[in-house]
Design an enzyme around this catalytic site. Structure first.
Site, PDB file in Angstrom:
ATOM      1  N   ARG A  35      33.554  -8.345  14.469  1.00  0.00           N
ATOM      2  CA  ARG A  35      32.845  -7.161  14.984  1.00  0.00           C
ATOM      3  C   ARG A  35      33.934  -6.381  15.685  1.00  0.00           C
ATOM      4  NH1 ARG A  35      31.496  -2.914  16.322  1.00  0.00           N
ATOM      5  NH2 ARG A  35      29.821  -2.272  17.706  1.00  0.00           N
ATOM      6  N   HIS A  51      35.637  -2.278  20.183  1.00  0.00           N
ATOM      7  CA  HIS A  51      34.726  -1.189  20.550  1.00  0.00           C
ATOM      8  C   HIS A  51      34.350  -1.312  22.019  1.00  0.00           C
ATOM      9  CE1 HIS A  51      31.968  -4.546  19.886  1.00  0.00           C
ATOM     10  NE2 HIS A  51      31.078  -3.903  20.633  1.00  0.00           N
ATOM     11  N   HIS A 103      30.977   0.127  24.920  1.00  0.00           N
ATOM     12  CA  HIS A 103      29.674   0.797  25.052  1.00  0.00           C
ATOM     13  C   HIS A 103      29.719   1.660  26.302  1.00  0.00           C
ATOM     14  CE1 HIS A 103      28.360  -1.943  21.962  1.00  0.00           C
ATOM     15  NE2 HIS A 103      28.835  -2.941  22.694  1.00  0.00           N
ATOM     16  N   GLU A 161      26.836  -5.324  27.964  1.00  0.00           N
ATOM     17  CA  GLU A 161      26.437  -6.212  26.864  1.00  0.00           C
ATOM     18  C   GLU A 161      26.348  -7.649  27.359  1.00  0.00           C
ATOM     19  OE1 GLU A 161      28.535  -5.752  23.133  1.00  0.00           O
ATOM     20  OE2 GLU A 161      28.730  -7.921  22.913  1.00  0.00           O
ATOM     21  N   HIS A 174      35.851  -4.575  23.904  1.00  0.00           N
ATOM     22  CA  HIS A 174      35.794  -5.963  23.433  1.00  0.00           C
ATOM     23  C   HIS A 174      35.720  -6.041  21.920  1.00  0.00           C
ATOM     24  CE1 HIS A 174      31.699  -4.496  24.308  1.00  0.00           C
ATOM     25  NE2 HIS A 174      31.319  -5.203  23.259  1.00  0.00           N
ATOM     26  N   GLU A 200      22.253   4.935  20.008  1.00  0.00           N
ATOM     27  CA  GLU A 200      22.378   6.319  19.548  1.00  0.00           C
ATOM     28  C   GLU A 200      23.530   7.048  20.228  1.00  0.00           C
ATOM     29  OE1 GLU A 200      17.941   7.470  20.062  1.00  0.00           O
ATOM     30  OE2 GLU A 200      18.551   5.545  20.903  1.00  0.00           O
TER      31      GLU A 200
HETATM   32 MN    MN Z   1      29.662  -4.772  21.932  1.00  0.00          MN
END
Ligand code: MN
Ligand code: MN
Length: 407
Positions: A115, A118, A120, A125, A164, A187
């Site tokens: 993954r 990135h 947020h 998270e 992360h 979004e």
């Molecule tokens: Mn994440």
């Protein structure tokens, strides 16, 4: 949706009882208030209830609360991202409008799959590993970097904005539930490295990255999200035999904690008091034995978000003003209960039920019905409910949390 008749009846009684209490507080003679001492003593409960129902209501005519919103979402039953490296199914306010304070993703990574890097922008998270093994890397603004491995029952927490990446370690797929402390997170709030690179002027990116124009031209043209990767070597075990390095700032091994044990099951809860990094999410695992009942209760400080890992249950919520709603839940399904709403979890089926329960809050708080009633004088409860002292004495004298199966 089903009507919860017990709750509805309870509400009707309650409306009448508010009047009773007002009357008593106002020192209106009982006879004037239409009450007989015999009914208060439990002599004629049906008559007592009927008298109360026939009284005019306090609330103005025509005042109507909107019906309770849907509080069930089939997360693992939804369609989502599916790629070579794994899958991701997401629930935000877009799919599940009641869930304004929590969004979530059920993610599966194949061994080695990544993954991508990135962060947020608007949400922290929190994650719980259901099965398999995952490695994470994260960087904090104070320059502290961490690399941790997680197995089943372990949780991680990355504060808002801390970048992360996640990677499946094998053997087998890793399945984990990501919980975000904002229902809108997807979004507006996920920033991926490939997306940024693809939308930055190549000459400028060459200067900032040290990469040549040729290399940059071959980079992904947009967000990669989940991509296959090489399985990294395992971290060396410590001498104590723990195959995974011990708890870190971002890591807490929830299933290693001693559970609170009740007649019908157990629960393990962790909040910021024991896991200081996790300032905005409380997490817990609840195991319910067949036939058990998580008693009527509510949480004064937070909404509740549930994910059913295994087994089944029926959840009833009470939203005041005569409103109640009941739904059944099974594996992969999500429940959302608003802050302060009364609720219960009734285990159903022959298999035990395991639920991941989270709250967007710093600390765990609850008020349970049994505890509330145990902490009031008998006479007050007798008059409030129109029952006798002997009947009040049948009720528990302390918090029950999870009732065992009926004997
Ligand atoms: Mn994440
Ligand atoms: Mn609850």
């Amino acid at each position: 949706m089903a009507e919860d008749s017990a709750d509805s009846n309870g509400k009707l009684t309650q409306d009448g009882l508010k009047l009773t209490r007002r009357s008593l507080l106002g020192a209106v003679p009982l006879t004037t208030a239409g009450l007989s001492l015999a009914s208060l003593a439990g002599g004629s409960r049906a008559a007592f209830a009927q008298e109360q129902l026939e009284k005019p209501k306090v609330r103005a005519e025509g005042h109507k609360e909107p019906p309770l919103e849907n509080f069930k979402y089939d997360l693992d039953g939804s369609s989502g991202f599916s790629g070579e490296g794994g899958t991701a199914k997401e629930v935000t306010v877009a799919e599940f409008p009641v869930s304004t304070s929590v969004a979530a993703v059920s993610m599966v990574l194949k061994p080695g799959a990544i993954r991508e890097l990135h962060w947020h922008a608007i949400a922290a998270e929190w994650a719980y590993v259901v099965e398999g093994n995952v490695r994470t890397t994260v960087l904090g603004p104070n320059g502290e970097a961490a690399e941790d491995d997680f197995g089943p029952g372990d949780i991680w927490y990355f504060p808002k904005g801390h970048p992360h990446a996640l990677q499946g370690l094998g053997p087998g797929n890793a399945h984990f539930i990501l919980v975000f402390d904002d229902g809108h997170f997807s979004e507006f709030g996920t920033f991926s490295i490939t997306d940024w690179f693809a939308h930055t002027r190549p000459e400028l990116l060459a200067r900032n990255s040290g990469l040549t124009a040729q290399t940059l031209a071959a980079l992904p043209k947009g967000e990669v999200y989940i991509t296959p990767g090489r399985v990294p070597p395992r971290l060396e075990p410590f001498r104590d035999g723990d195959p995974i390095p011990s708890q870190g700032a971002h890591k807490f091994k929830l299933l290693d904690r001693q559970p609170l044990v009740w007649p019908g099951g157990d629960e393990r809860i962790v909040d910021s008091r024991d896991f200081p990094m996790s300032k905005t999410i409380v997490g817990s695992i609840m195991n319910l034995k067949p036939g058990s009942l998580r008693e009527l209760h509510w949480h004064p400080n937070a909404d509740e978000w549930q994910y059913y890992i295994s087994g089944r249950a029926r959840v009833g919520i009470f939203g005041a003003h005569g409103r109640s709603r009941v739904e059944e839940f099974g594996p992969g399904q999500v429940a959302f209960i608003k802050q302060g709403f009364g609720h219960y979890i009734e285990q159903i089926g022959d298999e035990p039920t395991r639920i991941l329960i989270t709250f967007p809050a710093a600390e765990y708080q609850e008020i349970s019905l049994s505890s509330w009633l145990a902490n009031n004088p008998s006479e007050l409860i007798e008059d409030n409910l129109g029952i006798s002292a002997e009947e009040v004495a049948q009720m528990p004298k302390s918090k029950m949390a999870i009732y065992g199966p009926r004997g």
